[in-house]
Design a protein around this motif. Structure first.
Motif, PDB file in Angstrom:
ATOM      1  N   UNK A   1       0.753  -1.127  -0.064  1.00 22.39           N
ATOM      2  CA  UNK A   1       0.066  -0.145  -0.059  1.00 22.39           C
ATOM      3  C   UNK A   1       0.959   1.262  -0.240  1.00 22.39           C
ATOM      4  N   UNK A   2       0.217   2.203  -0.699  1.00 18.45           N
ATOM      5  CA  UNK A   2       1.132   3.187  -0.668  1.00 18.45           C
ATOM      6  C   UNK A   2       0.707   4.099   0.727  1.00 18.45           C
ATOM      7  N   UNK A   3       1.279   5.223   0.612  1.00 18.79           N
ATOM      8  CA  UNK A   3       1.169   5.963   1.711  1.00 18.79           C
ATOM      9  C   UNK A   3      -0.094   6.812   1.597  1.00 18.79           C
ATOM     10  N   UNK A   4      -0.673   6.957   0.583  1.00 23.58           N
ATOM     11  CA  UNK A   4      -2.231   7.744   0.494  1.00 23.58           C
ATOM     12  C   UNK A   4      -3.335   6.792   1.030  1.00 23.58           C
ATOM     13  N   UNK A   5      -2.958   5.614   0.789  1.00 20.18           N
ATOM     14  CA  UNK A   5      -4.060   4.433   1.038  1.00 20.18           C
ATOM     15  C   UNK A   5      -4.037   4.495   2.565  1.00 20.18           C
ATOM     16  N   UNK A   6      -2.946   4.687   3.256  1.00 20.61           N
ATOM     17  CA  UNK A   6      -3.057   4.466   4.738  1.00 20.61           C
ATOM     18  C   UNK A   6      -3.432   5.793   5.439  1.00 20.61           C
ATOM     19  N   UNK A   7      -3.572   6.758   4.741  1.00 21.73           N
ATOM     20  CA  UNK A   7      -3.954   8.178   5.440  1.00 21.73           C
ATOM     21  C   UNK A   7      -5.495   8.380   4.983  1.00 21.73           C
ATOM     22  N   UNK A   8      -6.083   7.444   4.046  1.00 22.03           N
ATOM     23  CA  UNK A   8      -7.318   7.776   3.726  1.00 22.03           C
ATOM     24  C   UNK A   8      -8.457   7.271   4.957  1.00 22.03           C
ATOM     25  N   UNK A   9      -9.220   8.410   5.307  1.00 26.65           N
ATOM     26  CA  UNK A   9     -10.139   8.447   6.401  1.00 26.65           C
ATOM     27  C   UNK A   9     -11.147   7.507   6.440  1.00 26.65           C
ATOM     28  N   UNK A  10     -11.619   7.378   5.070  1.00 26.19           N
ATOM     29  CA  UNK A  10     -12.731   6.172   4.953  1.00 26.19           C
ATOM     30  C   UNK A  10     -12.163   4.842   5.499  1.00 26.19           C
ATOM     31  N   UNK A  11     -10.957   4.778   5.033  1.00 29.38           N
ATOM     32  CA  UNK A  11     -10.470   3.180   5.123  1.00 29.38           C
ATOM     33  C   UNK A  11     -10.239   3.086   6.485  1.00 29.38           C
ATOM     34  N   UNK A  12      -9.883   4.366   7.252  1.00 31.49           N
ATOM     35  CA  UNK A  12      -9.646   4.205   8.710  1.00 31.49           C
ATOM     36  C   UNK A  12     -10.896   3.880   9.367  1.00 31.49           C
ATOM     37  N   UNK A  13     -12.081   4.563   9.049  1.00 32.43           N
ATOM     38  CA  UNK A  13     -13.167   4.371   9.579  1.00 32.43           C
ATOM     39  C   UNK A  13     -13.867   2.782   9.356  1.00 32.43           C
ATOM     40  N   UNK A  14     -13.737   2.295   8.143  1.00 32.15           N
ATOM     41  CA  UNK A  14     -13.806   0.878   7.763  1.00 32.15           C
ATOM     42  C   UNK A  14     -13.263   0.127   8.740  1.00 32.15           C
ATOM     43  N   UNK A  15     -11.811   0.445   8.878  1.00 30.73           N
ATOM     44  CA  UNK A  15     -11.090  -0.493   9.688  1.00 30.73           C
ATOM     45  C   UNK A  15     -11.675  -0.794  11.120  1.00 30.73           C
ATOM     46  N   UNK A  16     -11.833   0.446  11.574  1.00 30.58           N
ATOM     47  CA  UNK A  16     -12.382   0.602  12.751  1.00 30.58           C
ATOM     48  C   UNK A  16     -13.669   0.019  13.063  1.00 30.58           C
ATOM     49  N   UNK A  17     -14.677  -0.023  12.254  1.00 33.76           N
ATOM     50  CA  UNK A  17     -16.033  -0.671  12.140  1.00 33.76           C
ATOM     51  C   UNK A  17     -15.817  -2.106  12.093  1.00 33.76           C
ATOM     52  N   UNK A  18     -14.742  -2.437  11.635  1.00 29.34           N
ATOM     53  CA  UNK A  18     -14.426  -3.932  11.266  1.00 29.34           C
ATOM     54  C   UNK A  18     -14.103  -4.491  12.596  1.00 29.34           C
ATOM     55  N   UNK A  19     -13.260  -3.748  13.403  1.00 23.92           N
ATOM     56  CA  UNK A  19     -12.692  -4.009  14.617  1.00 23.92           C
ATOM     57  C   UNK A  19     -13.869  -4.331  15.650  1.00 23.92           C
ATOM     58  N   UNK A  20     -14.792  -3.387  15.614  1.00 24.28           N
ATOM     59  CA  UNK A  20     -15.773  -3.176  16.636  1.00 24.28           C
ATOM     60  C   UNK A  20     -16.760  -4.517  16.357  1.00 24.28           C
ATOM     61  N   UNK A  21     -16.979  -4.631  15.128  1.00 22.95           N
ATOM     62  CA  UNK A  21     -17.899  -5.632  14.753  1.00 22.95           C
ATOM     63  C   UNK A  21     -17.358  -7.120  15.293  1.00 22.95           C
ATOM     64  N   UNK A  22     -15.925  -7.200  15.165  1.00 21.79           N
ATOM     65  CA  UNK A  22     -15.390  -8.417  15.820  1.00 21.79           C
ATOM     66  C   UNK A  22     -15.543  -8.571  17.083  1.00 21.79           C
ATOM     67  N   UNK A  23     -15.318  -7.361  17.730  1.00 20.45           N
ATOM     68  CA  UNK A  23     -15.573  -7.269  19.195  1.00 20.45           C
ATOM     69  C   UNK A  23     -17.047  -7.604  19.752  1.00 20.45           C
TER      70      UNK A  23
END
Length: 723
Positions: A1-23
């Protein structure tokens, strides 16, 4: 992944939501495991509860049964407790009643005794209420206990022994109710107290006496003060309380009996059944009241023994003076009985019994008291109206009628209403009988005069007959103010009854005038009938002159003359008297005057023949004159009315003396040797003597002559002379 992908807010939100769902999924799995464990525990608890429920169910049934039994017991105990309280109150009131009774017996002061008697009545009322409360509560207690017994017998909620005890208690309570409660009502202290109140009531009624209205009464009835009250306010209050208490305790009939109906023999001389026996006559009065006896005794003080005689046959046998006195007393006593005694009795009945049965009782009681007293008065009055219709009774009948008329408004007020209808009806019937009797007596009086009912020949001396004197005085009395209005009213009433109540009869005074005129005409026909029975015509004219002159003079300037009118009296009676006086002069003295006629003498020329004729005429005149003087002195009677005698004396002197004087003076020379020679003054003296009545008074008016066919005869015109 490039650096832009890592800084994308949407992606960050999706990752967080996925983590909450797992929990969340991990937590959910953990919770599901925990729920399964809880469910297993609940199933275990439910099984335990079901087991416990099956074990507790019998105890629950016992609890419900116990609660129902408790309710039943409480419902039975509450009335019983209230019943016990009522028994306690009743016992307390009985003790208090005995204490008051002992004080009442010992108390001698009248006012204090009456106050204690009111206290005694209050206690009786409270005891009566307590006993009635016991009666009501006993019924409720028995009913509730009956329900408990039935319940236990049906449900077997207790053992047979306890149920049997309750049944015994129920039977005992029923027996107590059927015997003791009734005994408390009718055989106990309450019954004794009611008997005492009955005695007290009768004793009080006996003490209420009518005031002595005889002593000290004013001569003027209008000024006579009479107290219409019986007893003090306290006595009336006590009687009222006792009557109400007796009525409230099913003793209304006894209360009325005390007030109105007391059986037995009572000494009463006011109302005997068999007249003529001993003064104190025991009369079996089937319904004599305490108050009736008091009212009767009040009237007995008036000594009404005359009321013993009441049948027409018995009244006809009484002396007129006695009957006249009895009727006068009846009028006075009847008014006194109504206005004083019965008014007092009515007020007493109203005040004592007025609150019982909405005022329906006291009127009947009063009427029963009054009925017997009024019946005796009515009986006597009816007997008078049905007795013989003698003329002198008219005035007493009119007095009775006038008394009833004056009493009518008060009588209607006292006896008004349905209960007094019988007494009012008898009052009206007595008035009707008095109207019929009065008018019949008057008409029969005229018929008796018409038929010359005295059965006697005309007076031998030509004087006024007793029948005429009686009739004129009778009519004079009837025409006075005291009787004319009442007589006119009876005539009008009689005419209305005959013609109909809607008729319009003539004026009262016109009716009376016509009625009296009819009797006057009957008197005139009676006079003419008697006049025709005289064989001596001179005496017939003297009789008519005396009688008509008497009628005219006795009716002048009095109510009778004013009623008939002066023109009527002059035309019928004065003119008749004048005509009879003229005919008397002509019949008595006319033939003698003719003997002194000189025409026959003038025809003679021989002196001896003239002398013989003159002496013959003189002799015949003097013989006739002497005979006429003897008749006047021995037989004829010019009534002892100074005016009439004086006028007739003057008229006869003017008629005879001038004629005789002229004849005597003309032929005195031929009469000197005649034994019949009398001077004119002796003729005049003889005339004066035959008209002498011992009264030397002269009339204020001279007789006035009126020319007739023969101017020597004078028709006396009798002037108005006061008698």
């Amino acid at each position: 992944m490039d650096q832009r992908s890592e800084d994308d807010p949407i992606l960050i939100k999706l990752q967080t939501a996925c983590s909450d769902i797992k929990t969340l999924l991990v937590s959910s799995a953990t919770m599901d495991s925990a729920y399964q464990k809880v469910d297993e525990k609940f199933q275990s608890i439910l099984e335990d509860l079901n087991l416990a429920s099956r074990r507790v169910a019998p105890l629950q049934s016992l609890s419900i049964a116990a609660k129902a039994l408790d309710t039943r017991i409480n419902r039975a105990i509450s009335p019983a407790l209230s019943l016990l309280e009522s028994f306690k109150l009743s016992d307390c009131l009985q003790q208090k009643l005995l204490e008051i009774a002992s004080k009442l017996i010992a108390e001698k002061e009248p006012t204090e005794r009456l106050e204690k008697l009111i206290e005694y009545v209050d206690c009786v009322d409270k005891l009566n209420e307590a006993i009635h409360s016991i009666s009501r509560e006993s019924e409720s207690a028995i009913q509730k206990l009956q329900e408990v017994v039935e319940y236990l017998s049906r449900t077997k909620a207790t053992d047979h022994y306890r149920t049997l005890r309750l049944m015994d208690t129920l039977i005992t309570l029923k027996a107590l109710y059927e015997t003791e409660v009734d005994s408390m009502k009718f055989d106990g202290l309450l019954d004794e107290a009611l008997l005492n109140l009955q005695d007290e009531c009768e004793s009080l009624l006996q003490k209420l006496r009518h005031h002595n209205f005889i002593e000290g009464k004013s001569e003027d009835k209008n000024e006579m003060e009479v107290k219409n009250g019986l007893g003090s306010d306290l006595e009336i209050a006590v009687l009222r309380r006792i009557s109400e208490t007796l009525a409230a305790n099913d003793c209304l009939d006894i209360c009325i009996d005390i007030f109105v109906k007391v059986e037995g023999f009572v000494e009463v001389k006011f109302f005997p059944l068999n007249p003529g026996v001993d003064d104190k006559l025991k009369v079996d009065l089937f319904s004599v009241s305490v108050r009736y006896r008091r009212a009767a005794k009040a009237l007995m003080r008036l000594n009404p023994d005359y009321l013993r005689t009441y049948t027409p046959e018995e009244l006809d046998l009484m002396e007129w003076e006695s009957l006249e006195t009895a009727i006068a007393l009846w009028i006075e006593h009847f008014e006194l009985a109504v206005k004083v005694i019965l008014v007092s009795e009515k007020n007493l009945c109203k005040h004592v019994l007025g609150n019982i049965m909405d005022g329906m009782v006291w009127r009947e009681c009063f009427i029963k008291i009054a009925d017997k007293i009024m019946a005796v008065f009515f009986r006597f009055g009816e007997g008078v109206t049905r007795s013989n219709k003698e003329p002198q009774k008219l005035f007493k009948l009119l007095d009775m009628f006038d008394s009833l008329e004056n009493l009518k408004p008060e009588f209607s007020e006292i006896f008004g209403g349905e209960s007094g209808e019988d007494i009012c009806s008898r009052f009206r019937e007595l008035e009707k009988l008095l109207v019929h009797a009065s008018t019949r007596v008057f008409w029969e009086f005229g018929l008796q005069i018409e038929g010359n009912s005295d059965g006697l020949p005309p007076p031998k001396d030509g004087s006024v007959p007793k029948l005429v004197r009686y009739a004129i005085n009778y009519l004079k009395n009837l025409a006075t103010e005291s009787y004319s209005t009442t007589m006119a009213k009876t005539l009008k009433t009689e005419q209305q009854w005959k013609m109909g109540i809607l008729s319009d009869p003539e004026n009262n005074q016109d009716l009376l005038k016509d009625a009296i005129s009819n009797v006057m005409e009957a008197i005139q026909r009676n006079i003419e009938s008697k006049k025709c029975r005289y064989k001596d015509r001179v005496l017939a004219h003297i009789f008519a002159m005396n009688t008509y002159w008497y009628i005219y003079m006795r009716t002048r300037n009095v109510e009778l003359g004013k009623l008939l009118g002066e023109p009527y009296m002059k035309k019928r009676y004065r003119q008749a008297a004048e005509e009879s006086a003229y005919l008397y002069q002509k019949q008595a003295w006319g033939s003698l005057i003719k003997l002194l006629d000189v025409e026959e003498i003038k025809k003679l020329s021989n002196k001896d023949d003239i002398g013989a004729l003159v002496r013959g005429k003189m002799e015949a005149f003097l013989v006739g004159f002497d005979e006429m003087c003897l008749r006047h002195m021995n037989t004829y009677n010019i009534v002892s009315d100074a005016d009439l005698r004086d006028q007739m004396r003057q008229a006869c002197v003017r008629l005879i003396v001038p004629a005789y004087s002229e004849f005597f003076e003309s032929y005195s020379s031929l009469l000197r040797r005649s034994k019949f020679n009398l001077f004119p003054n002796r003729i005049e003296g003889s005339l004066l003597q035959i008209f002498e009545d011992g009264d030397q008074g002269k009339s204020e008016h001279a007789l006035l002559g009126s020319n007739r066919a023969d101017p020597r005869f004078q028709r006396p015109e009798l002037d108005n002379i006061d008698v």
